[in-house]
Scaffold this motif. Structure first.
Motif, PDB file in Angstrom:
ATOM      1  N   GLU A   1       2.980   4.304   5.050  1.00 11.38           N
ATOM      2  CA  GLU A   1       1.868   3.405   4.758  1.00 11.38           C
ATOM      3  C   GLU A   1       2.394   2.152   4.070  1.00 11.38           C
ATOM      4  OE1 GLU A   1      -1.748   6.113   3.349  1.00 11.38           O
ATOM      5  OE2 GLU A   1       0.178   6.679   2.425  1.00 11.38           O
ATOM      6  N   LYS A   2       1.678   1.059   4.242  1.00 10.76           N
ATOM      7  CA  LYS A   2       2.025  -0.202   3.601  1.00 10.76           C
ATOM      8  C   LYS A   2       0.921  -0.592   2.625  1.00 10.76           C
ATOM      9  CE  LYS A   2       3.194  -5.042   4.570  1.00 10.76           C
ATOM     10  NZ  LYS A   2       3.338  -6.088   5.608  1.00 10.76           N
ATOM     11  N   LYS A   3       1.330  -1.094   1.463  1.00 14.53           N
ATOM     12  CA  LYS A   3       0.357  -1.531   0.463  1.00 14.53           C
ATOM     13  C   LYS A   3      -0.204  -2.892   0.848  1.00 14.53           C
ATOM     14  CE  LYS A   3       1.045  -0.753  -3.923  1.00 14.53           C
ATOM     15  NZ  LYS A   3       1.568  -0.851  -5.318  1.00 14.53           N
ATOM     16  N   ILE A   4      -1.528  -2.975   0.900  1.00 11.43           N
ATOM     17  CA  ILE A   4      -2.226  -4.217   1.205  1.00 11.43           C
ATOM     18  C   ILE A   4      -2.872  -4.731  -0.069  1.00 11.43           C
ATOM     19  CG2 ILE A   4      -3.950  -5.333   2.656  1.00 11.43           C
ATOM     20  CD1 ILE A   4      -1.576  -4.150   4.202  1.00 11.43           C
ATOM     21  N   LYS A   5      -2.425  -5.909  -0.497  1.00 12.07           N
ATOM     22  CA  LYS A   5      -2.976  -6.483  -1.719  1.00 12.07           C
ATOM     23  C   LYS A   5      -4.433  -6.868  -1.505  1.00 12.07           C
ATOM     24  CE  LYS A   5       1.098  -6.511  -3.761  1.00 12.07           C
ATOM     25  NZ  LYS A   5       1.418  -5.656  -4.940  1.00 12.07           N
ATOM     26  N   GLY A   6      -5.281  -6.548  -2.467  1.00 11.36           N
ATOM     27  CA  GLY A   6      -6.695  -6.876  -2.302  1.00 11.36           C
ATOM     28  C   GLY A   6      -7.453  -6.796  -3.609  1.00 11.36           C
ATOM     29  N   GLU A   7      -8.709  -7.196  -3.533  1.00 12.13           N
ATOM     30  CA  GLU A   7      -9.601  -7.148  -4.687  1.00 12.13           C
ATOM     31  C   GLU A   7     -10.790  -6.256  -4.335  1.00 12.13           C
ATOM     32  OE1 GLU A   7      -9.083  -8.350  -7.588  1.00 12.13           O
ATOM     33  OE2 GLU A   7      -7.321  -9.595  -7.169  1.00 12.13           O
ATOM     34  N   PRO A   8     -11.262  -5.383  -5.221  1.00 12.66           N
ATOM     35  CA  PRO A   8     -10.808  -5.250  -6.624  1.00 12.66           C
ATOM     36  C   PRO A   8      -9.527  -4.431  -6.787  1.00 12.66           C
ATOM     37  CG  PRO A   8     -12.564  -3.701  -6.157  1.00 12.66           C
ATOM     38  CD  PRO A   8     -12.410  -4.519  -4.909  1.00 12.66           C
ATOM     39  N   GLU A   9      -9.036  -3.799  -5.713  1.00 12.65           N
ATOM     40  CA  GLU A   9      -7.836  -2.983  -5.847  1.00 12.65           C
ATOM     41  C   GLU A   9      -7.038  -3.004  -4.552  1.00 12.65           C
ATOM     42  OE1 GLU A   9      -9.945   1.296  -4.704  1.00 12.65           O
ATOM     43  OE2 GLU A   9      -9.408   0.858  -6.802  1.00 12.65           O
TER      44      GLU A   9
ATOM     45  N   VAL B   1       1.063   2.733   8.784  1.00 11.47           N
ATOM     46  CA  VAL B   1       1.920   2.012   9.713  1.00 11.47           C
ATOM     47  C   VAL B   1       2.266   2.886  10.906  1.00 11.47           C
ATOM     48  CG1 VAL B   1       4.171   0.901  10.005  1.00 11.47           C
ATOM     49  CG2 VAL B   1       2.885   0.591   7.876  1.00 11.47           C
ATOM     50  N   ALA B   2       2.665   4.127  10.650  1.00 17.67           N
ATOM     51  CA  ALA B   2       3.060   5.034  11.736  1.00 17.67           C
ATOM     52  C   ALA B   2       3.110   6.454  11.204  1.00 17.67           C
ATOM     53  CB  ALA B   2       4.422   4.644  12.301  1.00 17.67           C
ATOM     54  N   VAL B   3       2.938   7.403  12.135  1.00 18.56           N
ATOM     55  CA  VAL B   3       3.121   8.828  11.855  1.00 18.56           C
ATOM     56  C   VAL B   3       4.156   9.335  12.839  1.00 18.56           C
ATOM     57  CG1 VAL B   3       2.042  11.103  11.748  1.00 18.56           C
ATOM     58  CG2 VAL B   3       0.728   9.066  11.090  1.00 18.56           C
ATOM     59  N   LEU B   4       5.251   9.914  12.326  1.00 21.73           N
ATOM     60  CA  LEU B   4       6.342  10.381  13.183  1.00 21.73           C
ATOM     61  C   LEU B   4       6.631  11.851  12.918  1.00 21.73           C
ATOM     62  CD1 LEU B   4       8.974   7.479  13.036  1.00 21.73           C
ATOM     63  CD2 LEU B   4       7.234   7.890  14.774  1.00 21.73           C
TER      64      LEU B   4
ATOM     65  N   GLY C   1       7.687  -5.896   1.957  1.00 22.55           N
ATOM     66  CA  GLY C   1       6.487  -5.365   1.329  1.00 22.55           C
ATOM     67  C   GLY C   1       6.725  -4.027   0.666  1.00 22.55           C
ATOM     68  N   ASP C   2       5.648  -3.482   0.081  1.00 24.06           N
ATOM     69  CA  ASP C   2       5.688  -2.188  -0.596  1.00 24.06           C
ATOM     70  C   ASP C   2       5.164  -1.106   0.344  1.00 24.06           C
ATOM     71  OD1 ASP C   2       6.584  -3.350  -3.016  1.00 24.06           O
ATOM     72  OD2 ASP C   2       4.527  -3.944  -3.510  1.00 24.06           O
ATOM     73  N   TYR C   3       5.883   0.010   0.388  1.00 25.24           N
ATOM     74  CA  TYR C   3       5.560   1.087   1.324  1.00 25.24           C
ATOM     75  C   TYR C   3       5.495   2.428   0.591  1.00 25.24           C
ATOM     76  CZ  TYR C   3       6.523  -2.244   5.069  1.00 25.24           C
ATOM     77  OH  TYR C   3       6.484  -3.333   5.901  1.00 25.24           O
ATOM     78  N   ARG C   4       4.811   3.390   1.229  1.00 26.76           N
ATOM     79  CA  ARG C   4       4.731   4.764   0.713  1.00 26.76           C
ATOM     80  C   ARG C   4       5.001   5.744   1.847  1.00 26.76           C
ATOM     81  NH1 ARG C   4      -0.744   6.360  -2.186  1.00 26.76           N
ATOM     82  NH2 ARG C   4      -1.559   6.256  -0.049  1.00 26.76           N
TER      83      ARG C   4
ATOM     84  N   ILE D   1       6.997   9.087  -1.674  1.00 24.78           N
ATOM     85  CA  ILE D   1       8.027   8.168  -2.135  1.00 24.78           C
ATOM     86  C   ILE D   1       7.548   6.747  -1.908  1.00 24.78           C
ATOM     87  CG2 ILE D   1      10.399   7.371  -1.805  1.00 24.78           C
ATOM     88  CD1 ILE D   1      11.037  10.182  -0.719  1.00 24.78           C
ATOM     89  N   GLU D   2       7.521   5.953  -2.960  1.00 25.82           N
ATOM     90  CA  GLU D   2       7.175   4.540  -2.823  1.00 25.82           C
ATOM     91  C   GLU D   2       8.451   3.715  -2.898  1.00 25.82           C
ATOM     92  OE1 GLU D   2       4.012   3.117  -5.261  1.00 25.82           O
ATOM     93  OE2 GLU D   2       2.750   4.903  -4.951  1.00 25.82           O
ATOM     94  N   PHE D   3       8.567   2.715  -2.027  1.00 22.77           N
ATOM     95  CA  PHE D   3       9.752   1.867  -1.997  1.00 22.77           C
ATOM     96  C   PHE D   3       9.368   0.477  -1.512  1.00 22.77           C
ATOM     97  CE2 PHE D   3       9.421   3.906   2.108  1.00 22.77           C
ATOM     98  CZ  PHE D   3       9.726   2.913   3.016  1.00 22.77           C
ATOM     99  N   THR D   4      10.278  -0.458  -1.674  1.00 25.13           N
ATOM    100  CA  THR D   4      10.027  -1.850  -1.308  1.00 25.13           C
ATOM    101  C   THR D   4      11.079  -2.305  -0.304  1.00 25.13           C
ATOM    102  OG1 THR D   4       9.042  -2.335  -3.464  1.00 25.13           O
ATOM    103  CG2 THR D   4       9.806  -4.213  -2.150  1.00 25.13           C
ATOM    104  N   VAL D   5      10.633  -2.952   0.766  1.00 21.35           N
ATOM    105  CA  VAL D   5      11.530  -3.585   1.730  1.00 21.35           C
ATOM    106  C   VAL D   5      11.659  -5.057   1.348  1.00 21.35           C
ATOM    107  CG1 VAL D   5      11.854  -4.269   4.137  1.00 21.35           C
ATOM    108  CG2 VAL D   5      10.934  -2.005   3.596  1.00 21.35           C
ATOM    109  N   THR D   6      12.890  -5.493   1.084  1.00 23.58           N
ATOM    110  CA  THR D   6      13.146  -6.890   0.778  1.00 23.58           C
ATOM    111  C   THR D   6      14.288  -7.377   1.640  1.00 23.58           C
ATOM    112  OG1 THR D   6      14.668  -6.300  -1.012  1.00 23.58           O
ATOM    113  CG2 THR D   6      12.367  -6.683  -1.609  1.00 23.58           C
TER     114      THR D   6
END
Length: 228
Positions: free
Chosen positions: A167-175, A181-184, A201-204, A220-225
């Motif tokens: 999953e990818k974190k989508i920035k938004g309001e109020p949260e 993204v995909a299920v493998l 972005g930030d992924y889980r 597991i949460e991680f960031t792709v840069t």
């Protein structure tokens, strides 16, 4: 950086010469060449004179019969005959802008090589008659990434039977929210899970199915840069 499937905005820009008003006619053409990983969206093209929208009938978007491998051309046969919104006409040092979108498709190159998009402009350069000039090529590159997950046991041996959801974190309001993204791994025999076509972005990563006899790992949460 973009995900595969994203619509990517591009902008082409030309500045007219300081003596534009001395021309009787003025032709201007944008020549654009995209690689296989980009799909040009013809219906997205918009053109502007000094920020004012130009009617689509006052220029042409050409995608067929082009030489030198061009993907498309946007042609203004004679800018002198064009009026934009609010009656704006091109003049000395005016800016002509073309905006369009392309989709990052399944042919996209993953990693540092990226997916180049190259353009140049041809233009009238003789106010007293025929003559054309050409700008140098200008290139931008669209990048996308891949994350590889290996499922192993405590002896570092490949372990089948898992399923992972990314999953990818989508920035938004109020949260913030999480978007799948995909299920493998639904087939049950995968031990290596490659999630391709990701942007920064930030992924889980969640183990949504666990091999029999094993405990489920915590998400597991991680960031792709990327540094380009």
């Amino acid at each position: 950086d973009y995900d595969i499937g994203d619509r990517i905005p591009f902008q082409l820009k030309a500045t007219l010469p300081a003596n534009y008003n001395t021309y009787g006619e003025y032709a201007l053409t944008f020549h654009d060449t995209e690689t296989r990983g980009l799909s040009f969206q013809r219906d997205s093209v918009k053109a502007y004179i000094d920020g004012k929208l130009v009617d689509a009938g006052d220029y042409s978007v050409v995608t067929e019969g082009l030489s030198d491998g061009y993907t498309f051309e946007v042609r203004f046969d004679n800018l002198k005959g064009i009026t934009a919104a609010e009656g704006v006409q091109a003049g000395n040092n005016s800016t002509i802008t073309v905006e369009y979108e392309s989709v990052l498709n399944e042919n996209a190159v993953i990693g540092a090589a990226g997916n180049p998009n190259t353009m140049h402009i041809t233009f009238s350069n003789n106010p007293n008659g025929e003559g054309k000039g050409k700008t140098p090529d200008d290139t931008v590159i669209v990048f996308t990434s891949k994350v590889i997950v290996d499922k192993v046991n405590n002896r570092q041996e490949a372990l089948p039977g898992a399923e992972f959801t990314l999953e990818k974190k989508i920035k938004g309001e109020p949260e913030d929210t999480w978007q799948t993204v995909a299920v493998l791994g639904t087939g049950g025999d995968l031990t290596t899970f490659a999630f391709a076509g990701l942007d920064d972005g930030d992924y889980r990563l969640t183990e949504s199915k666990t091999p029999q006899g094993y405990n489920t790992i915590a998400p597991i949460e991680f960031t792709v840069t990327a540094e380009h």
